[in-house]
Write a protein that holds these residues in place. Structure first.
Motif, PDB file in Angstrom:
ATOM      1  N   UNK A 302      -8.756  -1.770   0.915  1.00  0.00           N
ATOM      2  CA  UNK A 302      -7.889  -0.812   1.748  1.00  0.00           C
ATOM      3  C   UNK A 302      -5.766  -1.830   1.907  1.00  0.00           C
ATOM      4  N   UNK A 303      -6.534  -3.028   1.926  1.00  0.00           N
ATOM      5  CA  UNK A 303      -5.495  -4.164   2.140  1.00  0.00           C
ATOM      6  C   UNK A 303      -4.601  -4.571   0.579  1.00  0.00           C
ATOM      7  N   UNK A 304      -5.392  -4.365  -0.238  1.00  0.00           N
ATOM      8  CA  UNK A 304      -5.068  -4.659  -1.738  1.00  0.00           C
ATOM      9  C   UNK A 304      -3.343  -3.281  -2.219  1.00  0.00           C
ATOM     10  N   UNK A 305      -4.474  -2.027  -1.141  1.00  0.00           N
ATOM     11  CA  UNK A 305      -2.973  -1.358  -1.646  1.00  0.00           C
ATOM     12  C   UNK A 305      -1.693  -0.972  -0.760  1.00  0.00           C
ATOM     13  N   UNK A 306      -2.395  -1.590   0.837  1.00  0.00           N
ATOM     14  CA  UNK A 306      -1.873  -1.234   2.231  1.00  0.00           C
ATOM     15  C   UNK A 306      -2.180  -2.337   2.529  1.00  0.00           C
ATOM     16  N   UNK A 307      -1.384  -4.385   1.801  1.00  0.00           N
ATOM     17  CA  UNK A 307      -1.365  -5.365   2.800  1.00  0.00           C
ATOM     18  C   UNK A 307      -0.704  -5.270   4.321  1.00  0.00           C
ATOM     19  N   UNK A 308       0.322  -4.204   4.571  1.00  0.00           N
ATOM     20  CA  UNK A 308       0.571  -4.169   6.294  1.00  0.00           C
ATOM     21  C   UNK A 308      -0.830  -2.866   6.986  1.00  0.00           C
ATOM     22  N   UNK A 309      -1.579  -2.841   6.487  1.00  0.00           N
ATOM     23  CA  UNK A 309      -2.328  -1.584   7.166  1.00  0.00           C
ATOM     24  C   UNK A 309      -3.901  -1.955   8.348  1.00  0.00           C
ATOM     25  N   UNK A 310      -3.016  -1.826   9.937  1.00  0.00           N
ATOM     26  CA  UNK A 310      -3.752  -2.597  10.641  1.00  0.00           C
ATOM     27  C   UNK A 310      -4.634  -2.596  10.847  1.00  0.00           C
ATOM     28  N   UNK A 311      -6.014  -0.980  10.256  1.00  0.00           N
ATOM     29  CA  UNK A 311      -6.698  -1.148  11.088  1.00  0.00           C
ATOM     30  C   UNK A 311      -7.068  -1.557   9.857  1.00  0.00           C
ATOM     31  N   UNK A 312      -7.660  -2.139   8.550  1.00  0.00           N
ATOM     32  CA  UNK A 312      -7.464  -2.738   7.967  1.00  0.00           C
ATOM     33  C   UNK A 312      -7.586  -4.240   8.470  1.00  0.00           C
TER      34      UNK A 312
END
Length: 418
Positions: A302-312
């Motif tokens: 997830x963080x590879x695509x959305x570094x600011x994803x809070x859940x991840x």
């Protein structure tokens, strides 16, 4: 799903409000306005906060993660323990009950003969049935003229997933199932009580191969993947984390399958969002199963695509915390809290980790002190104290040497003058 931000959002009061037989049901809970949700299922954070309130002094036992449900461990019973391969049935149509699992808890009887054994559906096919489900007192709790699901994908309660594989095209059968293979100890509010056995009258109407994923449009892929993801949410809320992982994996395979169709940018973006939701919920389920390495991989994807994803970020922090890597977990949770400062769940988790990290450092300091043999006061190791005690004689020696040399020089000067 619900998310944390300021105050907890409203969530669906009872997971069972959505029928397990209804495969076209909408999302399981209300959408959230919190910036942490972004349209994803965020029930895990809600659930984790509930666990923290109930078990404030206990060690963290996963997330909730892949996310509003009673804490439960993965079961080796019920839906998760049944063999995927149904037993063989006699080719002769018999009026007697077939004990499907050999335990007497799931039985099937043919009411109207079908078109032959060769017409039985196989796993992976999409089957359509007519269904009527009743309680032991005859109360009807489910009725559908047509119900379609993928056989063997755990898209439906286990009693039907197992028994429909034993039916012939056109056959009508009666199925008696213990609660273990239906709605279990939770039941389904408001019509199915806890631990309720059910009787099903089922007619197999059709069976067809599942669609070729390579030929689906982007919208069709998203819809199919979302249906599998929603089934995973139902399993997660029931505490069946193994089945939840299975459903999320199937959804991810749909999203990631090769294609012969050109997708629009909007379709590509929608597929990416579905993938992010599935990976986040997959991580939550893997955390519940204590599969930390797998959960960490899901979070990192997830963080590879959305570094600011809070859940991840939150779940990655919890994974590292579960592995005792507090110094790595704390900065990650701080990054999540910076993105949403009002999130109480992250605040709570960060406070717990800060205390555990301080306790860990204190224990390490004490361990090092003992290893160095420091048993006295003052907090200095014995070697340091010895060094300090030896420093005084050296100072006196240096001073005495300086005086002696001065005396020798003075004697030389006097002798020269004489």
């Amino acid at each position: 799903m619900a998310s944390e931000g300021g105050t907890p959002d409203n969530i669906s009061p009872d997971w069972a409000g959505t029928s397990i037989l209804d495969l076209t049901s909408p999302e399981l809970a209300k959408p959230s306005t919190s910036s942490t949700d972004n349209g994803e299922d965020f029930e895990v954070l809600e659930n984790e906060e509930e666990e923290d309130e109930e078990d404030r002094d206990e060690e963290m036992n996963g997330l909730p993660p892949l996310e509003d449900v009673p804490p439960a461990k993965a079961k080796n019973e019920g839906q998760g323990s049944v063999s995927d391969t149904p037993p063989e049935e006699s080719s002769e149509t018999s009026p007697e009950w077939l004990d499907v699992l050999g335990s007497g808890l799931l039985k099937k009887k043919v009411l109207v003969a079908g078109q032959g054994r060769e017409t039985r559906p196989v796993r992976g096919q999409d089957v359509t049935v007519r269904l009527k489900a009743t309680l032991e007192d005859g109360s009807v709790v489910e009725e559908a003229s047509t119900l379609t699901f993928t056989l063997g994908d755990c898209d439906i309660i286990h009693a039907l997933d197992l028994c429909v594989q034993l039916m012939e095209m056109g056959e009508t059968a009666m199925i008696l199932s213990d609660a273990k293979y239906c709605y279990g100890p939770q039941g389904r509010s408001p019509d199915v009580p806890p631990d309720a056995s059910l009787a099903f009258e089922v007619e197999l109407l059709s069976a067809r191969d599942a669609p070729d994923l390579e030929l689906l449009s982007g919208k069709e892929k998203s819809e199919l993947a979302n249906r599998k993801r929603e089934r995973g949410n139902v399993h997660y809320q029931r505490g069946d984390y193994v089945l939840a992982v299975n459903s999320y994996d199937i959804a991810l395979k749909v999203v990631g399958s090769s294609t012969k169709v050109d997708f629009s940018p909007e379709e590509e973006a929608e597929l990416t969002e579905v993938k992010i939701k599935c990976l986040n919920n997959l991580a939550a389920s893997q955390l519940k199963l204590d599969h930390y390495d797998a959960a960490l991989r899901s979070c990192n994807q997830v963080l590879d695509q959305q570094p600011d994803n809070i859940k991840a970020l939150f779940r990655k922090g919890k994974v590292l915390a579960q592995q005792g890597e507090y110094s790595e977990a704390i900065p990650i949770l701080k990054a999540a809290l910076k993105l949403e400062p009002s999130n109480k769940t992250i605040h709570t988790e960060l406070s717990k980790l800060a205390k555990k990290h301080a306790d860990q450092k204190s224990m390490e300091t004490e361990m090092y002190r003992k290893m160095l043999g420091n048993t006295g006061s003052g907090g200095l190791p014995a070697k340091c104290k010895d060094k300090s005690s030896r420093s005084i004689p050296w100072k006196w020696l240096f001073g005495a040497t300086a005086v002696a040399l001065g005396g020798v020089a003075l004697s030389v000067v006097i002798a020269a003058r004489n």
